[in-house]
Design a protein around this motif. Structure first.
Motif, PDB file in Angstrom:
ATOM      1  N   LEU A  54      28.192 -12.943  -7.065  1.00 42.44           N
ATOM      2  CA  LEU A  54      29.065 -13.995  -7.570  1.00 42.44           C
ATOM      3  C   LEU A  54      29.696 -13.630  -8.910  1.00 42.44           C
ATOM      4  CD1 LEU A  54      27.020 -17.221  -6.705  1.00 42.44           C
ATOM      5  CD2 LEU A  54      29.427 -16.853  -6.157  1.00 42.44           C
ATOM      6  N   ARG A  55      28.961 -12.881  -9.728  1.00 39.51           N
ATOM      7  CA  ARG A  55      29.429 -12.580 -11.076  1.00 39.51           C
ATOM      8  C   ARG A  55      30.443 -11.445 -11.056  1.00 39.51           C
ATOM      9  NH1 ARG A  55      24.912 -11.311 -13.162  1.00 39.51           N
ATOM     10  NH2 ARG A  55      25.182  -9.057 -13.324  1.00 39.51           N
ATOM     11  N   PRO A  56      31.647 -11.654 -11.633  1.00 37.75           N
ATOM     12  CA  PRO A  56      32.621 -10.555 -11.718  1.00 37.75           C
ATOM     13  C   PRO A  56      32.047  -9.364 -12.474  1.00 37.75           C
ATOM     14  CG  PRO A  56      33.671 -12.658 -12.204  1.00 37.75           C
ATOM     15  CD  PRO A  56      32.193 -12.925 -12.153  1.00 37.75           C
ATOM     16  N   HIS A  57      32.410  -8.165 -12.039  1.00 37.36           N
ATOM     17  CA  HIS A  57      31.912  -6.940 -12.661  1.00 37.36           C
ATOM     18  C   HIS A  57      32.974  -6.232 -13.503  1.00 37.36           C
ATOM     19  CE1 HIS A  57      28.712  -7.708  -9.834  1.00 37.36           C
ATOM     20  NE2 HIS A  57      28.047  -6.641 -10.212  1.00 37.36           N
ATOM     21  N   HIS A  58      34.210  -6.717 -13.457  1.00 37.12           N
ATOM     22  CA  HIS A  58      35.299  -6.058 -14.185  1.00 37.12           C
ATOM     23  C   HIS A  58      36.024  -7.077 -15.058  1.00 37.12           C
ATOM     24  CE1 HIS A  58      35.067  -2.203 -11.957  1.00 37.12           C
ATOM     25  NE2 HIS A  58      34.571  -2.983 -11.011  1.00 37.12           N
ATOM     26  N   ASP A  59      36.377  -6.656 -16.262  1.00 33.77           N
ATOM     27  CA  ASP A  59      36.981  -7.558 -17.243  1.00 33.77           C
ATOM     28  C   ASP A  59      38.391  -7.983 -16.833  1.00 33.77           C
ATOM     29  OD1 ASP A  59      34.720  -7.377 -18.819  1.00 33.77           O
ATOM     30  OD2 ASP A  59      35.497  -5.694 -20.014  1.00 33.77           O
ATOM     31  N   ASP A  60      38.750  -9.166 -17.281  1.00 29.77           N
ATOM     32  CA  ASP A  60      40.092  -9.717 -17.078  1.00 29.77           C
ATOM     33  C   ASP A  60      40.492 -10.437 -18.365  1.00 29.77           C
ATOM     34  OD1 ASP A  60      42.454 -10.539 -15.831  1.00 29.77           O
ATOM     35  OD2 ASP A  60      41.507 -12.345 -14.987  1.00 29.77           O
ATOM     36  N   PRO A  61      40.667  -9.682 -19.465  1.00 31.47           N
ATOM     37  CA  PRO A  61      40.814 -10.302 -20.792  1.00 31.47           C
ATOM     38  C   PRO A  61      42.009 -11.225 -20.934  1.00 31.47           C
ATOM     39  CG  PRO A  61      41.399  -7.964 -20.861  1.00 31.47           C
ATOM     40  CD  PRO A  61      40.765  -8.208 -19.535  1.00 31.47           C
ATOM     41  N   ASP A  62      43.099 -10.951 -20.244  1.00 32.04           N
ATOM     42  CA  ASP A  62      44.307 -11.771 -20.373  1.00 32.04           C
ATOM     43  C   ASP A  62      44.498 -12.751 -19.213  1.00 32.04           C
ATOM     44  OD1 ASP A  62      45.026 -10.414 -22.740  1.00 32.04           O
ATOM     45  OD2 ASP A  62      45.877  -8.768 -21.543  1.00 32.04           O
ATOM     46  N   GLY A  63      43.516 -12.823 -18.324  1.00 35.87           N
ATOM     47  CA  GLY A  63      43.613 -13.747 -17.202  1.00 35.87           C
ATOM     48  C   GLY A  63      44.564 -13.301 -16.109  1.00 35.87           C
ATOM     49  N   THR A  64      44.925 -12.011 -16.094  1.00 34.54           N
ATOM     50  CA  THR A  64      45.867 -11.513 -15.089  1.00 34.54           C
ATOM     51  C   THR A  64      45.323 -11.676 -13.675  1.00 34.54           C
ATOM     52  OG1 THR A  64      46.755  -9.896 -16.653  1.00 34.54           O
ATOM     53  CG2 THR A  64      47.158  -9.486 -14.308  1.00 34.54           C
TER      54      THR A  64
END
Length: 298
Positions: free
Chosen positions: A117-127
């Motif tokens: 369930l937990r995302p493993h890759h960052d999405d700092p700007d919400g893209t």
């Protein structure tokens, strides 16, 4: 109706001079389950090697191969016969509470699905989350199955497929920025997007059947992307239906063409083969890997 397949997977590493080999981790054996049975297996390694079979933390079958001699070629040939009983998607009914997004997993399911369930890759700007939200309707309830179906189809239609031989997987943001990727990149993109919508997903490595490459198949079959080598897709855990396969590369959902080998929370854990060798860097000439999946029609 059950389907029977013969699978032949050949991997060859070539060198200009004999080199010494370290331990190789091989994940080629299809994954047994209620819908897939492995009827026969064979593993040949040249030069001679010590082979141990283990299960990893995800219960994938792993062959630990330690070549015993120096050689200018390492050849690993795996052969399998499997029986597969695909389950029609319309028979995979979701629990009423999971029919629409967002839904909540039970406490027990969340404990077991935490890493999926937990995302493993960052999405700092919400893209990525903005990209995922395009599949949500704003004027009606969002059917869980329909949202995932739209996302699965959109990836293959909007991105350009680009096969890559090098190891590793692009991050979802890299795939979106480049507008292209391989099957494992497509799978990871959909995995991470679905996780941000609250759906547990996992990566699947395996094989795909393509009757266009099957010499025993009737003429007229259409080629599918990713056949002739290992393939990657994902599974989403949907309460009531369990783990449901989605292949964004070919816009497939379940069906008899996808043959599971390994599952993992991240693609790095499901490499078909990895290992080491010792010698001069320039000795390495290259890798040749081929997969043939043939359907038995007796």
């Amino acid at each position: 109706m059950s389907l029977r397949y013969d699978i032949l997977h050949t991997t060859v590493y070539r060198y200009s001079v004999p080199v010494r080999f370290g331990l190789h981790r091989v994940m080629f054996r299809p994954r047994d389950s209620h819908d897939l049975r492995v009827l026969a297996t064979d593993l040949e390694v040249s030069p001679a090697a010590q082979v141990r079979m283990i299960q990893d933390p995800h219960s994938n079958s792993i062959a630990l191969v330690q070549p015993l001699e120096e050689a200018a070629e390492l050849r690993i040939v795996c052969a399998f016969t499997i029986e597969y009983v695909p389950t029609p998607l319309d028979e995979l009914e979701l629990e009423p509470a999971a029919e629409f997004l967002p839904f909540a997993y039970s406490v027990q399911e969340r404990l077991d699905l935490e890493h999926y369930l937990r995302p493993h890759h960052d999405d700092p700007d919400g893209t990525l989350i903005r990209w995922a939200h395009q599949f949500l309707a704003h004027d009606r309830p969002n059917s869980t199955r329909e949202v995932l179906t739209r996302m699965n189809a959109h990836i293959g239609q909007s991105l350009r497929y680009a096969a890559r031989d090098e190891e590793g997987t692009q991050t979802p943001l890299e795939t979106l920025a480049r507008g292209s990727g391989s099957c494992r990149d497509y799978a990871l993109l959909m995995m991470e997007a679905a996780r941000r919508l609250g759906v547990a997903t996992r990566f699947v490595s395996g094989y795909i059947y393509d009757d266009a490459l099957d010499s025993t198949a009737p003429d007229g079959g259409g080629a599918v992307t990713g056949a002739g080598t290992t393939h990657a897709w994902l599974q989403a855990y949907l309460p009531g239906a369990g783990w449901v396969a989605f292949d964004p590369t070919n816009n497939l959902m379940g069906g008899g063409q996808l043959i599971r080998v390994g599952v993992a929370r991240d693609p790095a854990q499901a490499a078909p083969i990895s290992g080491s060798w010792f010698g001069k860097r320039e000795a390495y000439l290259g890798l040749e890997a081929t997969v043939r999946v043939t359907r038995r029609r007796d």
